[in-house]
Motif scaffolding. Structure first.
Motif, PDB file in Angstrom:
ATOM      1  N   LEU A  37      66.998  -6.152   8.109  1.00 27.25           N
ATOM      2  CA  LEU A  37      67.181  -6.754   6.787  1.00 27.25           C
ATOM      3  C   LEU A  37      67.032  -5.756   5.640  1.00 27.25           C
ATOM      4  CD1 LEU A  37      65.182 -10.066   7.404  1.00 27.25           C
ATOM      5  CD2 LEU A  37      67.656  -9.748   7.481  1.00 27.25           C
ATOM      6  N   GLY A  38      66.700  -4.526   5.970  1.00 32.41           N
ATOM      7  CA  GLY A  38      66.611  -3.489   4.952  1.00 32.41           C
ATOM      8  C   GLY A  38      65.220  -3.187   4.450  1.00 32.41           C
ATOM      9  N   GLY A  39      64.391  -4.213   4.312  1.00 35.85           N
ATOM     10  CA  GLY A  39      63.034  -4.000   3.824  1.00 35.85           C
ATOM     11  C   GLY A  39      62.468  -5.255   3.186  1.00 35.85           C
ATOM     12  N   VAL A  40      61.268  -5.124   2.643  1.00 35.35           N
ATOM     13  CA  VAL A  40      60.503  -6.263   2.134  1.00 35.35           C
ATOM     14  C   VAL A  40      60.474  -6.249   0.612  1.00 35.35           C
ATOM     15  CG1 VAL A  40      58.277  -7.462   2.214  1.00 35.35           C
ATOM     16  CG2 VAL A  40      59.028  -6.103   4.179  1.00 35.35           C
ATOM     17  N   ASP A  41      60.739  -7.411  -0.001  1.00 35.58           N
ATOM     18  CA  ASP A  41      60.624  -7.564  -1.443  1.00 35.58           C
ATOM     19  C   ASP A  41      59.423  -8.436  -1.840  1.00 35.58           C
ATOM     20  OD1 ASP A  41      63.170  -6.225  -2.114  1.00 35.58           O
ATOM     21  OD2 ASP A  41      64.046  -7.926  -1.060  1.00 35.58           O
ATOM     22  N   LEU A  42      59.061  -9.345  -0.951  1.00 39.04           N
ATOM     23  CA  LEU A  42      57.966 -10.292  -1.204  1.00 39.04           C
ATOM     24  C   LEU A  42      57.146 -10.431   0.069  1.00 39.04           C
ATOM     25  CD1 LEU A  42      56.505 -12.701  -2.663  1.00 39.04           C
ATOM     26  CD2 LEU A  42      58.379 -14.152  -1.843  1.00 39.04           C
ATOM     27  N   LEU A  43      55.839 -10.273  -0.045  1.00 41.08           N
ATOM     28  CA  LEU A  43      54.935 -10.467   1.089  1.00 41.08           C
ATOM     29  C   LEU A  43      53.952 -11.565   0.761  1.00 41.08           C
ATOM     30  CD1 LEU A  43      53.496  -9.657   3.790  1.00 41.08           C
ATOM     31  CD2 LEU A  43      52.149  -8.030   2.410  1.00 41.08           C
ATOM     32  N   VAL A  44      53.834 -12.541   1.663  1.00 37.74           N
ATOM     33  CA  VAL A  44      52.806 -13.570   1.527  1.00 37.74           C
ATOM     34  C   VAL A  44      51.833 -13.407   2.686  1.00 37.74           C
ATOM     35  CG1 VAL A  44      52.287 -16.019   1.348  1.00 37.74           C
ATOM     36  CG2 VAL A  44      54.446 -15.135   0.427  1.00 37.74           C
ATOM     37  N   ASN A  45      50.651 -12.910   2.379  1.00 29.36           N
ATOM     38  CA  ASN A  45      49.592 -12.732   3.376  1.00 29.36           C
ATOM     39  C   ASN A  45      48.867 -14.060   3.553  1.00 29.36           C
ATOM     40  OD1 ASN A  45      49.517  -9.941   4.313  1.00 29.36           O
ATOM     41  ND2 ASN A  45      49.079  -9.415   2.180  1.00 29.36           N
ATOM     42  N   ASN A  46      49.345 -14.850   4.501  1.00 37.79           N
ATOM     43  CA  ASN A  46      48.768 -16.171   4.725  1.00 37.79           C
ATOM     44  C   ASN A  46      47.897 -16.230   5.971  1.00 37.79           C
ATOM     45  OD1 ASN A  46      48.713 -19.277   4.752  1.00 37.79           O
ATOM     46  ND2 ASN A  46      49.760 -18.776   6.668  1.00 37.79           N
ATOM     47  N   ALA A  47      48.177 -15.422   6.972  1.00 37.02           N
ATOM     48  CA  ALA A  47      47.466 -15.505   8.261  1.00 37.02           C
ATOM     49  C   ALA A  47      45.960 -15.355   8.058  1.00 37.02           C
ATOM     50  CB  ALA A  47      47.979 -14.442   9.218  1.00 37.02           C
ATOM     51  N   ALA A  48      45.207 -16.227   8.689  1.00 37.38           N
ATOM     52  CA  ALA A  48      43.742 -16.165   8.611  1.00 37.38           C
ATOM     53  C   ALA A  48      43.158 -16.942   9.775  1.00 37.38           C
ATOM     54  CB  ALA A  48      43.238 -16.740   7.286  1.00 37.38           C
ATOM     55  N   VAL A  49      41.932 -16.618  10.110  1.00 34.93           N
ATOM     56  CA  VAL A  49      41.193 -17.389  11.114  1.00 34.93           C
ATOM     57  C   VAL A  49      39.880 -17.831  10.492  1.00 34.93           C
ATOM     58  CG1 VAL A  49      42.231 -16.265  13.116  1.00 34.93           C
ATOM     59  CG2 VAL A  49      40.174 -15.285  12.080  1.00 34.93           C
ATOM     60  N   ALA A  50      39.321 -18.891  11.037  1.00 31.65           N
ATOM     61  CA  ALA A  50      38.019 -19.393  10.585  1.00 31.65           C
ATOM     62  C   ALA A  50      37.208 -19.818  11.795  1.00 31.65           C
ATOM     63  CB  ALA A  50      38.205 -20.564   9.632  1.00 31.65           C
ATOM     64  N   HIS A  51      35.943 -19.505  11.783  1.00 29.23           N
ATOM     65  CA  HIS A  51      35.025 -19.926  12.844  1.00 29.23           C
ATOM     66  C   HIS A  51      33.775 -20.533  12.216  1.00 29.23           C
ATOM     67  CE1 HIS A  51      37.301 -17.994  16.006  1.00 29.23           C
ATOM     68  NE2 HIS A  51      37.262 -16.832  15.377  1.00 29.23           N
ATOM     69  N   ASN A  52      33.258 -21.572  12.827  1.00 31.00           N
ATOM     70  CA  ASN A  52      31.940 -22.077  12.460  1.00 31.00           C
ATOM     71  C   ASN A  52      30.927 -21.192  13.179  1.00 31.00           C
ATOM     72  OD1 ASN A  52      29.695 -23.494  11.776  1.00 31.00           O
ATOM     73  ND2 ASN A  52      30.173 -25.331  12.941  1.00 31.00           N
ATOM     74  N   ASN A  53      30.362 -20.250  12.454  1.00 29.69           N
ATOM     75  CA  ASN A  53      29.651 -19.145  13.082  1.00 29.69           C
ATOM     76  C   ASN A  53      28.481 -18.743  12.197  1.00 29.69           C
ATOM     77  OD1 ASN A  53      28.920 -16.687  14.264  1.00 29.69           O
ATOM     78  ND2 ASN A  53      31.039 -16.173  14.751  1.00 29.69           N
ATOM     79  N   ASN A  54      27.264 -19.196  12.568  1.00 29.98           N
ATOM     80  CA  ASN A  54      26.084 -18.918  11.749  1.00 29.98           C
ATOM     81  C   ASN A  54      25.722 -17.439  11.756  1.00 29.98           C
ATOM     82  OD1 ASN A  54      25.615 -21.626  10.984  1.00 29.98           O
ATOM     83  ND2 ASN A  54      24.652 -22.034  12.966  1.00 29.98           N
ATOM     84  N   LEU A  55      25.137 -16.986  10.657  1.00 32.17           N
ATOM     85  CA  LEU A  55      24.724 -15.589  10.570  1.00 32.17           C
ATOM     86  C   LEU A  55      23.534 -15.286  11.474  1.00 32.17           C
ATOM     87  CD1 LEU A  55      25.011 -15.091   6.707  1.00 32.17           C
ATOM     88  CD2 LEU A  55      26.686 -14.482   8.472  1.00 32.17           C
ATOM     89  N   ALA A  56      22.697 -16.273  11.714  1.00 30.24           N
ATOM     90  CA  ALA A  56      21.482 -16.045  12.504  1.00 30.24           C
ATOM     91  C   ALA A  56      21.763 -15.873  13.994  1.00 30.24           C
ATOM     92  CB  ALA A  56      20.506 -17.214  12.311  1.00 30.24           C
ATOM     93  N   ASP A  57      22.847 -16.490  14.491  1.00 28.14           N
ATOM     94  CA  ASP A  57      23.112 -16.409  15.933  1.00 28.14           C
ATOM     95  C   ASP A  57      24.610 -16.357  16.236  1.00 28.14           C
ATOM     96  OD1 ASP A  57      23.852 -18.950  15.229  1.00 28.14           O
ATOM     97  OD2 ASP A  57      22.524 -19.988  16.612  1.00 28.14           O
ATOM     98  N   GLY A  58      25.388 -15.834  15.294  1.00 26.16           N
ATOM     99  CA  GLY A  58      26.841 -15.780  15.464  1.00 26.16           C
ATOM    100  C   GLY A  58      27.276 -14.799  16.536  1.00 26.16           C
ATOM    101  N   LYS A  59      28.534 -14.951  16.952  1.00 25.29           N
ATOM    102  CA  LYS A  59      29.101 -14.104  18.002  1.00 25.29           C
ATOM    103  C   LYS A  59      29.865 -12.937  17.383  1.00 25.29           C
ATOM    104  CE  LYS A  59      29.555 -17.990  21.197  1.00 25.29           C
ATOM    105  NZ  LYS A  59      30.491 -18.841  21.986  1.00 25.29           N
ATOM    106  N   THR A  60      29.541 -11.744  17.875  1.00 21.21           N
ATOM    107  CA  THR A  60      30.142 -10.540  17.322  1.00 21.21           C
ATOM    108  C   THR A  60      31.654 -10.565  17.445  1.00 21.21           C
ATOM    109  OG1 THR A  60      28.164  -9.269  17.908  1.00 21.21           O
ATOM    110  CG2 THR A  60      30.174  -8.017  17.435  1.00 21.21           C
ATOM    111  N   GLU A  61      32.172 -11.062  18.578  1.00 24.59           N
ATOM    112  CA  GLU A  61      33.622 -11.052  18.763  1.00 24.59           C
ATOM    113  C   GLU A  61      34.335 -11.942  17.741  1.00 24.59           C
ATOM    114  OE1 GLU A  61      31.968 -13.754  22.137  1.00 24.59           O
ATOM    115  OE2 GLU A  61      31.364 -11.954  21.018  1.00 24.59           O
ATOM    116  N   GLN A  62      33.668 -13.026  17.327  1.00 26.74           N
ATOM    117  CA  GLN A  62      34.266 -13.881  16.298  1.00 26.74           C
ATOM    118  C   GLN A  62      34.212 -13.210  14.932  1.00 26.74           C
ATOM    119  OE1 GLN A  62      32.241 -17.668  16.682  1.00 26.74           O
ATOM    120  NE2 GLN A  62      33.727 -18.402  18.196  1.00 26.74           N
ATOM    121  N   TRP A  63      33.106 -12.550  14.622  1.00 28.86           N
ATOM    122  CA  TRP A  63      33.027 -11.795  13.365  1.00 28.86           C
ATOM    123  C   TRP A  63      34.119 -10.730  13.325  1.00 28.86           C
ATOM    124  CZ3 TRP A  63      27.041 -10.772  13.735  1.00 28.86           C
ATOM    125  CH2 TRP A  63      26.350 -11.954  13.386  1.00 28.86           C
ATOM    126  N   ARG A  64      34.305 -10.034  14.458  1.00 29.84           N
ATOM    127  CA  ARG A  64      35.316  -8.977  14.508  1.00 29.84           C
ATOM    128  C   ARG A  64      36.719  -9.544  14.282  1.00 29.84           C
ATOM    129  NH1 ARG A  64      33.661  -6.671  18.775  1.00 29.84           N
ATOM    130  NH2 ARG A  64      32.548  -4.988  17.734  1.00 29.84           N
TER     131      ARG A  64
END
Length: 252
Positions: A81-108
């Motif tokens: 297509l030649g290249g990008v004129d508009l980028l919408v950064n929408n991708a995201a993940v969310a976890h219910n992950n407490n700071l006191a006992d959260g999982k490192t792999e989810q934080w990563r």
């Protein structure tokens, strides 16, 4: 929106929810839209439903947590297509992950998708614009109200930290572009609760979410897509830096 007709947009996380709504609206406005997601079949199904629209949707499979997938996807855009004129950064993940006992792999994973992938996609889009002397491009970050304050919500402090990072990256990029005397603009859009698959999965897997969200007012993905349309359609003299959208009655 007429100036965007025929131009190329990349929307990450375009297989469902907010990303799909944004991709659909842009195609209806005449853009050639590349949707990136792991579930490319969902994007292709949406593309098939839009075959009579003024624009076109292309499905490209990419795991946004992998830089090599992002690089391959942007190369596909360049080659086809030649290249990008508009980028919408929408991708995201969310976890219910407490700071006191959260999982490192989810934080990563939160860091890799919500911050690192956003930054890599932004860099590649800006390089594409520079290569083609595009000085009226636009970068849109889909942020969150959790990117401006730590809301009273179970287990999302680390998610909120990544979204605060998006707020900082938006402001940092605006200042970089201003120093370069660039006409490329950047916008952060920060919704409250939106009725999406991501939120429904969180509810399904955690009783705490069910209790909190039981009577919570919600936005629709289309509401966020319309905010994107507004931000990219204003005159060149206008920098829409931040749009915050709460559903009516939301208390946080």
């Amino acid at each position: 929106m007429e100036r965007w007709s025929g131009r190329v947009a990349v929307v990450t996380g375009a297989s469902a929810g907010i990303g799909a709504a944004i991709a659909q609206l842009l195609v209806k406005r005449g853009l050639r839209v590349v949707g990136l997601a792991r579930r490319a079949d969902n994007i292709q199904a949406l593309a098939d439903s839009l075959k009579d629209a003024p624009g076109k949707l292309y499905a490209v499979k990419a795991d946004l947590s992998k830089e090599e997938d992002i690089m391959v996807a942007f190369q596909w855009v360049k080659d086809n297509l030649g290249g990008v004129d508009l980028l919408v950064n929408n991708a995201a993940v969310a976890h219910n992950n407490n700071l006191a006992d959260g999982k490192t792999e989810q934080w990563r994973q939160l860091l890799e998708v919500n911050l690192l992938a956003l930054s890599i996609c932004t860099r590649e889009a800006l390089q594409s614009m520079k290569e083609r002397s595009v000085d009226d491009g636009h970068i849109v970050h889909i942020n969150s109200v959790a990117g401006h304050s730590v809301v009273d919500f179970p287990g999302i402090a680390f998610y909120s930290a990544t979204k605060h990072g998006v707020t900082a990256l938006t402001e940092g990029l605006r200042k970089e572009l201003a120093c370069l005397k660039s006409g490329i603009r950047v916008t952060s859009i920060s919704p409250g609760a939106v009725d999406t698959d991501m939120l429904r999965v969180a509810i399904m897997h955690d009783e705490a979410f069910k209790d909190v969200l039981k009577d919570l007012p919600m936005l629709l993905p289309e509401d966020i897509a319309e905010a994107v349309e507004y931000a990219i359609s204003v005159p060149a003299r206008v920098q829409v830096h931040e749009i915050t959208i709460h559903p009516t009655g939301e208390k946080f």
